[in-house]
Design a protein around this motif. Sequence first.
Motif, PDB file in Angstrom:
ATOM      1  N   LEU A 250       0.904  -1.160  -0.051  1.00 17.03           N
ATOM      2  CA  LEU A 250      -0.033  -0.177   0.119  1.00 17.03           C
ATOM      3  C   LEU A 250       0.787   1.284   0.004  1.00 17.03           C
ATOM      4  N   THR A 251       0.163   2.296  -0.676  1.00 12.98           N
ATOM      5  CA  THR A 251       1.217   3.667  -0.441  1.00 12.98           C
ATOM      6  C   THR A 251       0.433   4.217   0.986  1.00 12.98           C
ATOM      7  N   LEU A 252       1.366   5.153   1.410  1.00 12.06           N
ATOM      8  CA  LEU A 252       0.989   5.895   2.638  1.00 12.06           C
ATOM      9  C   LEU A 252      -0.427   6.790   2.408  1.00 12.06           C
ATOM     10  N   ASP A 253      -0.946   6.750   1.032  1.00 10.23           N
ATOM     11  CA  ASP A 253      -2.273   7.263   1.158  1.00 10.23           C
ATOM     12  C   ASP A 253      -3.313   6.218   1.223  1.00 10.23           C
ATOM     13  N   GLY A 254      -2.956   4.858   1.262  1.00  7.74           N
ATOM     14  CA  GLY A 254      -3.923   3.911   1.537  1.00  7.74           C
ATOM     15  C   GLY A 254      -4.356   3.242   0.160  1.00  7.74           C
ATOM     16  N   ALA A 340      -1.977  -4.678   6.382  1.00  5.75           N
ATOM     17  CA  ALA A 340      -1.664  -3.407   5.876  1.00  5.75           C
ATOM     18  C   ALA A 340      -2.304  -2.239   5.838  1.00  5.75           C
ATOM     19  N   TYR A 341      -3.677  -2.562   5.786  1.00  6.39           N
ATOM     20  CA  TYR A 341      -4.827  -1.588   5.600  1.00  6.39           C
ATOM     21  C   TYR A 341      -5.209  -0.941   7.206  1.00  6.39           C
ATOM     22  N   ARG A 342      -4.961  -1.877   8.124  1.00  7.93           N
ATOM     23  CA  ARG A 342      -5.299  -1.577   9.564  1.00  7.93           C
ATOM     24  C   ARG A 342      -4.021  -1.017   9.899  1.00  7.93           C
ATOM     25  N   ALA A 343      -2.875  -0.964   9.417  1.00  6.81           N
ATOM     26  CA  ALA A 343      -1.670  -0.066   9.628  1.00  6.81           C
ATOM     27  C   ALA A 343      -1.792   1.118   9.302  1.00  6.81           C
ATOM     28  N   TYR A 344      -2.387   1.373   8.056  1.00  8.02           N
ATOM     29  CA  TYR A 344      -2.486   2.588   7.356  1.00  8.02           C
ATOM     30  C   TYR A 344      -3.701   3.329   8.175  1.00  8.02           C
ATOM     31  N   GLN A 345      -4.653   2.656   8.563  1.00  9.62           N
ATOM     32  CA  GLN A 345      -5.790   3.511   9.520  1.00  9.62           C
ATOM     33  C   GLN A 345      -5.306   3.910  10.621  1.00  9.62           C
ATOM     34  N   GLU A 346      -4.163   3.260  11.303  1.00  3.38           N
ATOM     35  CA  GLU A 346      -3.586   3.987  12.576  1.00  3.38           C
ATOM     36  C   GLU A 346      -2.793   5.068  12.449  1.00  3.38           C
ATOM     37  N   TYR A 347      -2.145   5.328  11.105  1.00  2.69           N
ATOM     38  CA  TYR A 347      -1.387   6.542  11.029  1.00  2.69           C
ATOM     39  C   TYR A 347      -2.234   7.491   9.921  1.00  2.69           C
ATOM     40  N   ASP A 352      -3.542  12.644   7.208  1.00  5.16           N
ATOM     41  CA  ASP A 352      -4.434  13.626   6.676  1.00  5.16           C
ATOM     42  C   ASP A 352      -4.254  15.067   7.388  1.00  5.16           C
ATOM     43  N   LYS A 353      -3.523  15.231   8.407  1.00  5.63           N
ATOM     44  CA  LYS A 353      -3.157  16.567   9.083  1.00  5.63           C
ATOM     45  C   LYS A 353      -1.957  17.163   8.252  1.00  5.63           C
ATOM     46  N   ILE A 354      -1.106  16.525   8.132  1.00  7.41           N
ATOM     47  CA  ILE A 354      -0.064  16.622   7.224  1.00  7.41           C
ATOM     48  C   ILE A 354      -0.309  17.504   5.948  1.00  7.41           C
ATOM     49  N   GLU A 355      -1.173  16.604   5.069  1.00  5.09           N
ATOM     50  CA  GLU A 355      -1.754  17.069   4.126  1.00  5.09           C
ATOM     51  C   GLU A 355      -2.623  18.471   4.158  1.00  5.09           C
ATOM     52  N   LYS A 371       5.659  12.048   5.916  1.00  3.01           N
ATOM     53  CA  LYS A 371       4.596  10.886   6.456  1.00  3.01           C
ATOM     54  C   LYS A 371       5.588   9.737   6.944  1.00  3.01           C
ATOM     55  N   ALA A 372       6.488   9.361   6.243  1.00  2.72           N
ATOM     56  CA  ALA A 372       7.715   8.185   6.488  1.00  2.72           C
ATOM     57  C   ALA A 372       8.404   8.818   7.727  1.00  2.72           C
ATOM     58  N   LEU A 373       8.506   9.885   8.037  1.00  3.05           N
ATOM     59  CA  LEU A 373       9.280  10.132   9.440  1.00  3.05           C
ATOM     60  C   LEU A 373       8.432  10.350  10.454  1.00  3.05           C
ATOM     61  N   VAL A 374       7.039  10.575  10.268  1.00  2.13           N
ATOM     62  CA  VAL A 374       5.978  10.403  11.446  1.00  2.13           C
ATOM     63  C   VAL A 374       5.949   8.894  11.742  1.00  2.13           C
ATOM     64  N   VAL A 375       5.812   8.107  10.635  1.00  2.00           N
ATOM     65  CA  VAL A 375       5.786   6.656  11.001  1.00  2.00           C
ATOM     66  C   VAL A 375       7.122   6.285  11.610  1.00  2.00           C
ATOM     67  N   ARG A 376       8.263   6.702  11.469  1.00  2.00           N
ATOM     68  CA  ARG A 376       9.492   6.247  12.089  1.00  2.00           C
ATOM     69  C   ARG A 376       9.467   7.079  13.538  1.00  2.00           C
ATOM     70  N   GLY A 377       8.458   7.894  14.147  1.00  6.47           N
ATOM     71  CA  GLY A 377       8.514   8.333  15.421  1.00  6.47           C
ATOM     72  C   GLY A 377       8.667   9.734  15.603  1.00  6.47           C
TER      73      GLY A 377
END
Length: 591
Positions: A250-254, A340-347, A352-355, A371-377
Amino acid sequence: MAILGIDITPDGNFAYIVVEGKTTLEKGIVNPRNLPSLFKKYAIRTLAVDNVSELFQYGRALIKLLSKLPYTVEVIEVTRDKLGFKKMEELVQEYFGVAKSHLTPLETAEYLALLASLGIGTPVKLFEEETIILIYRKISTTPGGMSRNRFMRNITHRIKSIASKIELKLKEAKLDYDLFIKEESGEVTSAKFVVYANKEVVRRYIKPMRSIDVAVTIYSAPAKRGGTPSHERYLILGVDPGVVTGLAILTLDGEVLDTAARRGLSRGDILRYVRQWGIPVLIATDVAEAPEFVKRLAAMSGAVLYTPGKDLSSEEKTEILDKINWRVKSSHERDALVAAYRAYQEYKLKFDKIEKEFGKILNLEQLEYAKALVVRGYSIAQAVSEALKKREEKEVRVVYITAEKPCGRRESALETQIRALEYENQQLRKELETLRQEYTQLRKRLEDEKWRDLRYRELQTRVETLTSELIKKEAELEQLKKVFIEILSNYGSKYKLIHTSETVECKGDEPVGTICRNIESVEEAVARKTLGVPLKQVAKLQLGEFYVIDQDLVKKLVEDIRRKIEERKEIDLRKIVEQYRRGLIQRHFPS
């Protein structure tokens, strides 16, 4: 160091030349199947080609050999450099001043080897930095029967036992690996380790092995070519591990890019497959306690591991699939996609806030990076700040490393080699100590064997002597049996039994048939003027104090003695007559 240059001939063979320094060791035309013998003969470390596609098309046997050699062979595509490809004729003229419009295959092979020795060309990746250790049965069986079932149970036990020993050694060496067990009808038929280390390193710990029923082979994993994304894209990867591994990208856009289910996928295979679309930044599973395989995949790729608070139920999975509207072909793909989709929903809220707040000041690539940096903490503010610093033209080189070892690729390789050498040194010390103990035991055993050998030779000599005597005695006994049978058959008519007291010390004038114990021969009897016969000549057998006398022989010897006595008397009478005549003559005719 020997270099092999090869070029395809019109008839599908290979022209080749082996050079070392400026010396040509061997050259000629050879069938592709016979090329491997050159590597074994000259321990070739570099292979020079003008077009690597020819190697894949005509030299499959050679590639297979290269994967199994105990050392690594560097393959150089001489005609390719950083700027592109050049013709061989151009390179020959540039570096050797030889102008030719066309080169023969043998000339091409020679110049390829010489150019490679000068450092011209580009190394070609034929194999991954992965090593396969395959444990498999060598004997196949026909279906059915108790013998087959017993054989398969033995094979299963052998493969599991060898796999356990190899796994223990890999853990001791701290080498990363995946293990796949293949089963048929509940019985293990093979075990495959995918070790994430160079073949030379792995062979320091594990050696190939062949027995009657099971074999262990070690070879480099062939390089797998995958597509490269047009731009740097960060991904969410859902994984459902098992004999068949399910994947969802999945992309970071789901957006769902792909789902797949493959048998026997290693972590390296997964990362190479995903690399076609981008870089996994988040790896997800559908169970609360992530399987070890998924944990190690996340560590290897440097991605963040996501697990749900509890195992996802069938109802939850169905609900998520209805939202996605993506058709899956198997339960493995379904579980991976749901994870994968459940992980996307988590973030999703953070994405959406970043966009919403920064979509106008960040371009698409910067948004993905944030977005990738947010995933990394990172916090949203930190992530956006870093994304703004990112230069669009900057090329990012991605290297898969384990999270526990954030060192450079070369340093990591050197550390692995150092560990391998230390382990090998430790093993060699153990082997040396074992050999010393064995030497001491063998020396003591040798001394014991020397003593035993001396005693054995003495006993052997004694046995040979007794055996020889026994043979003689048996021959004598056999002869005595024959005599005894003959005596019994003719007793009374030919033989008679006499006591020792019936024998006589013959001095002369004894009557006919007297048995003389002091006479040895007929001549002695004649000399004593006796008609007695020698005991030794007429006794057929002695039984204690009794003798079995051959009466026919007695008669014969008596006749012989009598005849010789008569002859002797005649001789004596002649002598007397002769002497008398001489006396008369002397009286009548005195001198």
